[in-house]
Design a protein around this motif. Structure first.
Motif, PDB file in Angstrom:
ATOM      1  N   PHE A  14       0.843  -1.179  -0.080  1.00 29.49           N
ATOM      2  CA  PHE A  14       0.063  -0.247   0.140  1.00 29.49           C
ATOM      3  C   PHE A  14       0.623   1.202   0.118  1.00 29.49           C
ATOM      4  CE2 PHE A  14      -2.813   3.138   2.066  1.00 29.49           C
ATOM      5  CZ  PHE A  14      -4.055   3.070   1.410  1.00 29.49           C
ATOM      6  N   ASN A  15       0.621   2.206  -0.896  1.00 27.39           N
ATOM      7  CA  ASN A  15       1.187   3.443  -0.838  1.00 27.39           C
ATOM      8  C   ASN A  15       0.591   4.425   0.444  1.00 27.39           C
ATOM      9  OD1 ASN A  15       2.493   5.779  -1.303  1.00 27.39           O
ATOM     10  ND2 ASN A  15       2.329   5.892  -3.512  1.00 27.39           N
ATOM     11  N   ALA A  16       1.591   4.168   1.297  1.00 23.38           N
ATOM     12  CA  ALA A  16       1.240   5.176   2.708  1.00 23.38           C
ATOM     13  C   ALA A  16       0.859   6.498   2.403  1.00 23.38           C
ATOM     14  CB  ALA A  16       2.216   4.835   3.633  1.00 23.38           C
ATOM     15  N   ILE A  17       1.367   7.223   1.450  1.00 15.98           N
ATOM     16  CA  ILE A  17       1.206   8.646   1.184  1.00 15.98           C
ATOM     17  C   ILE A  17      -0.270   8.825   0.989  1.00 15.98           C
ATOM     18  CG2 ILE A  17       1.596  10.404  -0.581  1.00 15.98           C
ATOM     19  CD1 ILE A  17       4.452   9.319  -0.827  1.00 15.98           C
ATOM     20  N   TYR A  18      -1.130   8.158   0.476  1.00 14.35           N
ATOM     21  CA  TYR A  18      -2.507   8.239   0.337  1.00 14.35           C
ATOM     22  C   TYR A  18      -3.462   7.581   1.689  1.00 14.35           C
ATOM     23  CZ  TYR A  18      -1.104   8.631  -4.443  1.00 14.35           C
ATOM     24  OH  TYR A  18      -0.393   9.159  -5.684  1.00 14.35           O
ATOM     25  N   ILE A  19      -2.759   7.632   2.755  1.00 15.40           N
ATOM     26  CA  ILE A  19      -3.518   7.282   3.833  1.00 15.40           C
ATOM     27  C   ILE A  19      -4.242   8.808   4.512  1.00 15.40           C
ATOM     28  CG2 ILE A  19      -3.612   6.614   6.422  1.00 15.40           C
ATOM     29  CD1 ILE A  19      -1.789   4.181   5.209  1.00 15.40           C
ATOM     30  N   GLU A  20      -5.251   8.856   4.633  1.00 15.12           N
ATOM     31  CA  GLU A  20      -5.806   9.994   5.230  1.00 15.12           C
ATOM     32  C   GLU A  20      -6.228   9.784   6.557  1.00 15.12           C
ATOM     33  OE1 GLU A  20      -9.502  13.399   4.605  1.00 15.12           O
ATOM     34  OE2 GLU A  20      -9.238  11.717   3.478  1.00 15.12           O
ATOM     35  N   GLN A  21      -6.859   8.594   6.949  1.00 13.27           N
ATOM     36  CA  GLN A  21      -7.165   8.397   8.207  1.00 13.27           C
ATOM     37  C   GLN A  21      -6.879   6.949   8.556  1.00 13.27           C
ATOM     38  OE1 GLN A  21     -11.314   8.956   9.694  1.00 13.27           O
ATOM     39  NE2 GLN A  21     -11.197  11.080   8.475  1.00 13.27           N
ATOM     40  N   ILE A  22      -6.817   6.528   9.819  1.00  7.04           N
ATOM     41  CA  ILE A  22      -6.596   5.038  10.366  1.00  7.04           C
ATOM     42  C   ILE A  22      -7.625   5.038  11.657  1.00  7.04           C
ATOM     43  CG2 ILE A  22      -5.182   3.325  11.366  1.00  7.04           C
ATOM     44  CD1 ILE A  22      -2.835   4.886   9.974  1.00  7.04           C
ATOM     45  N   GLN A  23      -8.385   3.969  11.699  1.00  5.06           N
ATOM     46  CA  GLN A  23      -9.515   4.074  12.791  1.00  5.06           C
ATOM     47  C   GLN A  23      -9.615   2.582  13.214  1.00  5.06           C
ATOM     48  OE1 GLN A  23     -13.085   5.278  11.087  1.00  5.06           O
ATOM     49  NE2 GLN A  23     -12.643   7.205  10.926  1.00  5.06           N
ATOM     50  N   SER A  24      -9.692   2.236  14.590  1.00  5.02           N
ATOM     51  CA  SER A  24     -10.136   1.133  15.092  1.00  5.02           C
ATOM     52  C   SER A  24     -11.559   1.110  15.577  1.00  5.02           C
ATOM     53  CB  SER A  24      -9.321   0.954  16.342  1.00  5.02           C
ATOM     54  OG  SER A  24      -7.947   0.896  15.839  1.00  5.02           O
ATOM     55  N   ASN A  25     -12.308   0.121  14.754  1.00 10.73           N
ATOM     56  CA  ASN A  25     -13.686   0.061  15.264  1.00 10.73           C
ATOM     57  C   ASN A  25     -14.395  -1.372  15.332  1.00 10.73           C
ATOM     58  OD1 ASN A  25     -13.584   2.366  13.703  1.00 10.73           O
ATOM     59  ND2 ASN A  25     -14.188   1.472  12.022  1.00 10.73           N
ATOM     60  N   PRO A  26     -14.127  -2.346  15.795  1.00 11.81           N
ATOM     61  CA  PRO A  26     -12.447  -2.613  16.490  1.00 11.81           C
ATOM     62  C   PRO A  26     -11.526  -2.999  15.621  1.00 11.81           C
ATOM     63  CG  PRO A  26     -13.965  -4.564  16.758  1.00 11.81           C
ATOM     64  CD  PRO A  26     -14.815  -3.405  15.987  1.00 11.81           C
ATOM     65  N   ASP A  27     -11.956  -3.442  14.310  1.00 11.44           N
ATOM     66  CA  ASP A  27     -11.222  -3.991  12.870  1.00 11.44           C
ATOM     67  C   ASP A  27     -10.259  -2.562  12.768  1.00 11.44           C
ATOM     68  OD1 ASP A  27     -11.809  -6.585  13.043  1.00 11.44           O
ATOM     69  OD2 ASP A  27     -13.328  -6.231  11.526  1.00 11.44           O
ATOM     70  N   THR A  28      -9.215  -2.574  12.229  1.00 14.95           N
ATOM     71  CA  THR A  28      -8.690  -1.462  11.892  1.00 14.95           C
ATOM     72  C   THR A  28      -8.969  -1.156  10.312  1.00 14.95           C
ATOM     73  OG1 THR A  28      -6.508  -2.044  13.299  1.00 14.95           O
ATOM     74  CG2 THR A  28      -6.218  -0.490  11.413  1.00 14.95           C
ATOM     75  N   THR A  29      -9.297   0.306  10.182  1.00 12.65           N
ATOM     76  CA  THR A  29      -9.759   0.841   9.217  1.00 12.65           C
ATOM     77  C   THR A  29      -8.896   1.742   8.502  1.00 12.65           C
ATOM     78  OG1 THR A  29     -12.003   0.090   9.574  1.00 12.65           O
ATOM     79  CG2 THR A  29     -11.892   1.601   7.708  1.00 12.65           C
ATOM     80  N   VAL A  30      -8.411   1.380   7.189  1.00 17.51           N
ATOM     81  CA  VAL A  30      -7.659   2.683   6.725  1.00 17.51           C
ATOM     82  C   VAL A  30      -8.251   3.238   5.594  1.00 17.51           C
ATOM     83  CG1 VAL A  30      -5.370   2.941   5.276  1.00 17.51           C
ATOM     84  CG2 VAL A  30      -5.311   1.241   7.106  1.00 17.51           C
ATOM     85  N   ILE A  31      -8.360   4.431   5.582  1.00 21.40           N
ATOM     86  CA  ILE A  31      -9.375   5.345   4.597  1.00 21.40           C
ATOM     87  C   ILE A  31      -8.322   6.194   3.947  1.00 21.40           C
ATOM     88  CG2 ILE A  31     -10.979   7.197   4.387  1.00 21.40           C
ATOM     89  CD1 ILE A  31     -12.055   6.279   7.330  1.00 21.40           C
ATOM     90  N   THR A  32      -8.331   6.192   2.549  1.00 23.48           N
ATOM     91  CA  THR A  32      -7.558   6.931   1.678  1.00 23.48           C
ATOM     92  C   THR A  32      -7.999   8.101   1.249  1.00 23.48           C
ATOM     93  OG1 THR A  32      -8.433   6.226  -0.496  1.00 23.48           O
ATOM     94  CG2 THR A  32      -6.910   4.595   0.683  1.00 23.48           C
TER      95      THR A  32
END
Length: 71
Positions: A14-32
């Motif tokens: 994954f190109n980390a430059i495009y990550i806007e948010q990281i959430q735990s709900n409880p699974d970890t969600t990566v939002i671009t």
């Protein structure tokens, strides 16, 4: 680039430059930045560590910035 793991166990790069948010709900969600979401096995902290390491490797973050020292 960082390597993450989908919930089905499949790793992906994954190109980390495009990550806007990281959430735990409880699974970890990566939002671009484009709004796409990815559920991953890694914890939020693990993803942040990988992103920080990647940013340091490409020169976006200096070690002194992380330590809170002045530039």
């Amino acid at each position: 680039m960082i390597t993450l793991t989908k919930l089905n166990g499949q790793p992906f790069t994954f190109n980390a430059i495009y990550i806007e948010q990281i959430q735990s709900n409880p699974d970890t969600t990566v939002i671009t930045t484009t709004g796409r979401t990815f559920l991953v096995k890694e914890s939020e902290g693990q993803v942040v560590e990988q992103v920080t390491r990647f940013y340091k490797e490409i020169g976006l973050v200096r070690a002194s910035d992380k330590a809170g020292e002045d530039k």
